[in-house]
Design an enzyme around this catalytic site. Structure first.
Site, PDB file in Angstrom:
ATOM      1  CG  HIS A 182      -2.079  -0.978   1.051  1.00  0.00           C
ATOM      2  ND1 HIS A 182      -3.191  -0.980   1.853  1.00  0.00           N
ATOM      3  CD2 HIS A 182      -2.253  -1.989   0.152  1.00  0.00           C
ATOM      4  CE1 HIS A 182      -4.010  -1.932   1.473  1.00  0.00           C
ATOM      5  NE2 HIS A 182      -3.463  -2.582   0.450  1.00  0.00           N
ATOM      6  CB  CYS A 193      -6.179  -0.791   4.904  1.00  0.00           C
ATOM      7  SG  CYS A 193      -4.462  -1.326   4.980  1.00  0.00           S
ATOM      8  CD  GLU A 203      -2.147   4.190   2.998  1.00  0.00           C
ATOM      9  OE1 GLU A 203      -1.735   3.460   2.063  1.00  0.00           O
ATOM     10  OE2 GLU A 203      -3.334   4.197   3.319  1.00  0.00           O
ATOM     11  CB  CYS A 218      -1.742   1.274   6.073  1.00  0.00           C
ATOM     12  SG  CYS A 218      -1.292   0.571   4.491  1.00  0.00           S
TER      13      CYS A 218
HETATM   14  N1  LIG Z   1      -5.334   2.901   2.125  1.00  0.00           N
HETATM   15  C1  LIG Z   1      -5.051   2.186   1.020  1.00  0.00           C
HETATM   16  C2  LIG Z   1      -6.027   1.307   0.493  1.00  0.00           C
HETATM   17  C3  LIG Z   1      -5.727   0.630  -0.658  1.00  0.00           C
HETATM   18  N2  LIG Z   1      -4.516   0.810  -1.237  1.00  0.00           N
HETATM   19  C4  LIG Z   1      -4.238   0.163  -2.538  1.00  0.00           C
HETATM   20  C5  LIG Z   1      -4.362  -1.323  -2.600  1.00  0.00           C
HETATM   21  C6  LIG Z   1      -4.826  -1.539  -4.027  1.00  0.00           C
HETATM   22  O1  LIG Z   1      -3.735  -1.468  -4.922  1.00  0.00           O
HETATM   23  C7  LIG Z   1      -5.730  -0.354  -4.251  1.00  0.00           C
HETATM   24  C8  LIG Z   1      -7.166  -0.617  -3.887  1.00  0.00           C
HETATM   25  O2  LIG Z   1      -7.746  -1.311  -4.941  1.00  0.00           O
HETATM   26  P1  LIG Z   1      -9.348  -1.499  -5.019  1.00  0.00           P
HETATM   27  O3  LIG Z   1      -9.710  -2.399  -3.873  1.00  0.00           O
HETATM   28  O4  LIG Z   1      -9.976  -0.124  -4.887  1.00  0.00           O
HETATM   29  O5  LIG Z   1      -9.545  -2.138  -6.367  1.00  0.00           O
HETATM   30  O6  LIG Z   1      -5.214   0.690  -3.425  1.00  0.00           O
HETATM   31  C9  LIG Z   1      -3.557   1.668  -0.701  1.00  0.00           C
HETATM   32  O7  LIG Z   1      -2.453   1.828  -1.258  1.00  0.00           O
HETATM   33  N3  LIG Z   1      -3.856   2.329   0.423  1.00  0.00           N
HETATM   34 ZN   LIG Z   2      -3.146  -0.119   3.634  1.00  0.00          ZN
END
Ligand SMILES: Nc1ccn([C@H]2C[C@H](O)[C@@H](COP(=O)(O)O)O2)c(=O)n1
Ligand SMILES: [Zn+2]
Length: 193
Positions: free
Chosen positions: A102, A128, A104, A131
């Site tokens: 992710h 999330c 973060e 993170c």
């Molecule tokens: N706080 C976050 C939440 C999600 N991500 C990333 C993980 C995946 O690459 C994407 C989410 O994909 P989706 O479930 O919307 O198809 O974003 C993050 O970096 N930080």
């Molecule tokens: Zn995360």
């Protein structure tokens, strides 16, 4: 008022007026700090290959220095063309969530073990729970975010439960300007002025 005294006052007024014209004021349309840091996170997200959600993060210390940025992507040397960007494949091993780092987490890792105590995180998407654990353990104390599109998911409710428990402040960033245009040509044009 004696004539010569009056003339001196007029000269002084003219001089003040002239000096005022020479004093160049700062420009007013500069990027404000929070927009600057969130725009840096947003720019970083433009590096993400995720076709569904691109996320960017920027960590800033108490002196307003950017100490790290990151975006969501596969680990180093895990090719974007070999690992799948799927999210609903029946085979869990074909889903990106098994592999993606992710934004973060990448920003925290990119700080290269520098102390993050008392820093602030700007992220385009609310963190999330995984993170959030890293955020707490690293010493980050404030979070600014843009989107909280998964707020109702248990993972994100767990994030807020932990952040509230430890007193980490989180707030939605409301940009002071709707868009920032980065046009490389503008800089090139300055060259020819
Ligand atoms: N706080 C976050 C939440 C999600 N991500 C990333 C993980 C995946 O690459 C994407 C989410 O994909 P989706 O479930 O919307 O198809 O974003 C993050 O970096 N930080
Ligand atoms: Zn995360």
């Amino acid at each position: 008022m004696p004539k010569e005294h009056k003339e001196k006052c007029e000269d002084a007024a003219d001089l003040t007026a002239s000096l005022a014209k020479l004093h160049i004021q700062k420009r007013q349309d500069y990027l404000h700090w929070d927009d600057y840091f969130m725009a840096t996170a947003l720019l970083s997200s433009r590096r993400s290959k995720d076709p569904s959600t691109q996320v960017g993060a920027c960590i800033v210390d108490k002196h307003k220095r950017i100490v790290a940025i990151g975006y969501n992507g596969f680990p180093r040397d895990c090719s974007d063309d070999v690992f799948s960007w799927s999210k609903d494949n029946s085979d869990p091993l074909e889903n990106k969530n098994m592999y993606v780092v992710h934004a973060e987490a990448n920003a925290i890792l990119n700080s290269n073990s520098r102390s993050l105590d008392g820093t602030r995180l700007y992220t385009t998407l609310f963190p999330c729970n995984e993170c959030t654990k890293l955020i707490i353990q690293s010493g980050i104390r404030e979070i600014y975010y843009i989107s909280d599109k998964y707020a109702e998911k248990p993972i994100y409710r767990a994030s807020k439960r932990m952040l509230d428990a430890v007193g980490i402040v989180y707030q939605r960033h409301v940009p002071t300007q709707k868009q920032i245009i980065i046009n490389f040509d503008d800089t090139l044009k300055e060259e020819s002025k």
